[in-house]
Design a protein around this motif. Structure first.
Motif, mmCIF file in Angstrom:
data_model
loop_
_atom_site.group_PDB
_atom_site.id
_atom_site.type_symbol
_atom_site.label_atom_id
_atom_site.label_comp_id
_atom_site.label_asym_id
_atom_site.label_seq_id
_atom_site.Cartn_x
_atom_site.Cartn_y
_atom_site.Cartn_z
ATOM 1 N N VAL A 313 0.823 -1.209 0.000
ATOM 2 C CA VAL A 313 0.000 0.000 0.000
ATOM 3 C C VAL A 313 0.852 1.252 0.000
ATOM 4 N N THR A 314 1.945 1.226 0.740
ATOM 5 C CA THR A 314 2.803 2.421 0.808
ATOM 6 C C THR A 314 3.371 2.778 -0.562
ATOM 7 N N VAL A 317 0.546 4.392 -2.644
ATOM 8 C CA VAL A 317 0.296 5.776 -2.217
ATOM 9 C C VAL A 317 1.382 6.697 -2.749
ATOM 10 N N THR A 321 0.851 9.830 -5.430
ATOM 11 C CA THR A 321 1.282 11.193 -5.103
ATOM 12 C C THR A 321 2.192 11.755 -6.193
ATOM 13 N N PHE A 348 -8.562 0.635 -5.521
ATOM 14 C CA PHE A 348 -7.824 1.542 -4.646
ATOM 15 C C PHE A 348 -7.871 2.976 -5.160
ATOM 16 N N HIS A 350 -10.011 5.173 -4.525
ATOM 17 C CA HIS A 350 -10.447 6.119 -3.489
ATOM 18 C C HIS A 350 -9.246 6.800 -2.835
ATOM 19 N N GLU A 351 -8.101 6.121 -2.829
ATOM 20 C CA GLU A 351 -6.884 6.734 -2.293
ATOM 21 C C GLU A 351 -6.426 7.886 -3.185
ATOM 22 N N TYR A 354 -8.636 10.802 -2.395
ATOM 23 C CA TYR A 354 -8.255 11.341 -1.076
ATOM 24 C C TYR A 354 -6.990 12.186 -1.188
ATOM 25 N N GLU A 355 -5.970 11.652 -1.844
ATOM 26 C CA GLU A 355 -4.715 12.392 -1.960
ATOM 27 C C GLU A 355 -4.902 13.668 -2.776
ATOM 28 N N GLN A 389 -15.929 4.527 -5.589
ATOM 29 C CA GLN A 389 -14.587 4.984 -5.243
ATOM 30 C C GLN A 389 -14.558 6.493 -4.988
ATOM 31 N N GLY A 393 -13.604 8.189 -1.323
ATOM 32 C CA GLY A 393 -12.528 9.177 -1.197
ATOM 33 C C GLY A 393 -12.976 10.429 -0.481
ATOM 34 N N ARG A 396 -13.569 9.718 3.288
ATOM 35 C CA ARG A 396 -12.317 9.636 4.052
ATOM 36 C C ARG A 396 -11.799 11.025 4.403
#
Length: 458
Positions: A313-314, A317, A321, A348, A350-351, A354-355, A389, A393, A396
């Motif tokens: 996951v890291t 992310v 970014t 994924f 939604h990440e 969020y970002e 999704q 996001g 969150r």
């Protein structure tokens, strides 16, 4: 005339006498000729009644009687079996022995091979059997799988490779191929797998490289792999028509195969100065460049990348970014869409949302605000980011806004503005807009503002 008529009629007494006489001459359906045989007729009738009563239960062991009332037996002294028609389908024993249990201890009947628990020994061969053949005594019977025909090769192996792209288990593919008699067609397995991978995703190409490595030595030999890549290079002009980037991709497959040691290092040297096809020469040059870069530190074993579901996951992310930062510099929506597709993590996304929103909250100025809003709308229209999704996001961000507000004092105000603009753009619903949290504002009234309320407390 009257005399004759009178004589023709009998008196009542005479008529009764005749009838009585007839009745005495017939007993139980047996006509007797003389009064002295009444006793004999009674014995016969008694014997018949006795036979009817005992035929169902004493069949085969009791005595039957002849017409004269004497017991009758067969030629060997045995009693002929007799049973009524209603008992023909009864499976109980007729021998008169036992307790009326099923025949053969329950081992009889259709589809039954014997009583429960019975162990059958090996059947001994009868040497005196006229069909006996001495040459068949030491025969060993084995299942023979016919060799796979060329017409059925692609039809049989294509579903196996496509299913492998879903589960990624090389052992299962090896077992399925081991059950087939590939024969001389084994060299076509790598070519078919690579041809399917050219039109698939990067993660599928990585799975194909792993599959070739695991099959080499178990199902395939190095000569099979080399002949397969030789055929790929010969058919590159046709593959380029369907997949324009096939030249570079085949070169990467060759470099990866050399790195995994399923192709010899001298494979590329054998083609120097002997290639006339432009596409084949470009593929070999691509492989040579990658191998030289590998000597300089490039990780060829990670040439295709790793599938989204297999990445930590890291790492995902961090890549999202970097994608957003690159987009803010270039402003290319299509390039951002392509990069997001290549990550292959639709679950994924939604990440990413969020970002993107957090980046808007932490930014200064309206440029980031407008560009991220435009990007999210573009990805929504192109169906890259789904409704679920997108909603996850935003939710969150709603949950973490209190912590974000510690570092960004205007986070609540910027979030409300961004949510309103998102609703106006049409990629979030009214319900999601109403869920946006708002910080309670204090109202300040001063002497010089004419009693007006301030909209902001900052």
């Amino acid at each position: 005339l009257s005399k004759n008529i009178f004589d023709s009629f009998l008196s009542g007494e005479e008529e009764n006498g005749i009838i009585t006489k007839n009745i005495k001459n017939e007993i139980n359906g047996n006509w007797i000729s003389a009064p002295n045989s009444i006793h004999e007729a009674r014995l016969k009738a008694k014997a018949k009644r006795r036979l009817r009563k005992t035929s169902s239960r004493d069949s085969g062991r009791g005595d039957s009687f002849s017409e004269n009332g004497d017991p009758s037996r067969g030629t060997n002294g045995t009693v002929p079996p007799t049973s009524p028609k209603s008992k023909l389908l009864d499976r109980k024993s007729r021998a008169g022995k036992g307790r009326g249990l099923p025949k053969k201890g329950g081992a009889g009947g259709k589809g039954v091979w014997g009583p429960p628990g019975e162990v059958y020994d090996l059947e001994e061969v009868d040497v005196k059997d006229p069909n006996y053949d001495e040459a068949q005594e030491n025969c060993v019977y084995e299942t023979v799988v016919p060799p796979l025909e060329e017409g059925a090769f692609e039809k049989t192996l294509t579903p196996i490779v496509q299913e492998y792209f879903e589960h990624g288990d090389t052992n299962e593919v090896a077992e399925l191929l081991g059950e087939l008699n590939l024969g001389s067609m084994s060299s076509g397995v790598p070519m078919l797998a690579v041809s399917l991978a050219l039109e698939a995703k990067a993660s599928h190409r990585e799975l194909t490289s792993r599959l070739l490595t695991d099959l080499c030595g178990r199902v395939l030999s190095r000569s099979d792999v080399e002949s397969s890549f030789d055929k790929l290079l010969r058919e590159l002009p046709d593959l380029v028509l369907d997949t324009p980037g096939a030249t570079q991709l085949v070169g990467q497959f060759i470099a990866r195969a050399v790195k995994d040691q399923i192709l010899s290092k001298s494979y590329l040297d054998g083609y120097k100065g002997r290639v006339d096809c432009v596409h084949a020469r470009a593929a070999l040059d691509r492989a040579a460049v990658l191998l030289k870069m590998g000597m300089g530190g490039l990780r060829i074993d990670n040439l295709w990348g790793t599938g989204g579901g297999q990445r930590p996951v890291t790492q995902l992310v961090r890549e999202m970014t970097l994608l957003l930062k690159e987009y803010l510099l270039s402003g290319d929506n299509k390039e951002a869409e392509r990069c997001l597709r290549e990550l292959e993590v639709p679950h994924f996304h939604h990440e990413f949302v969020y970002e993107a929103i957090v980046m808007v909250l932490e930014s200064k100025g309206e440029k980031t605000f407008k560009m991220v809003l435009q990007l999210l709308k573009f990805l929504w229209v192109s169906s890259i980011i789904t409704v679920d999704q997108m909603r996850r996001g935003y939710e969150r961000v709603y949950m973490d806004i209190a912590e974000i507000n510690i570092d960004v004092p205007r986070a609540y105000f910027i979030l409300e503005q961004f949510v309103d603009k998102s609703f106006s753009a049409g990629f979030i619903c009214e319900k999601l807009r109403d869920l946006c949290p708002s910080r309670g504002r204090k109202r300040f009234v001063s002497e010089g503002d004419g009693g007006r309320f301030k909209l902001e407390s900052y």
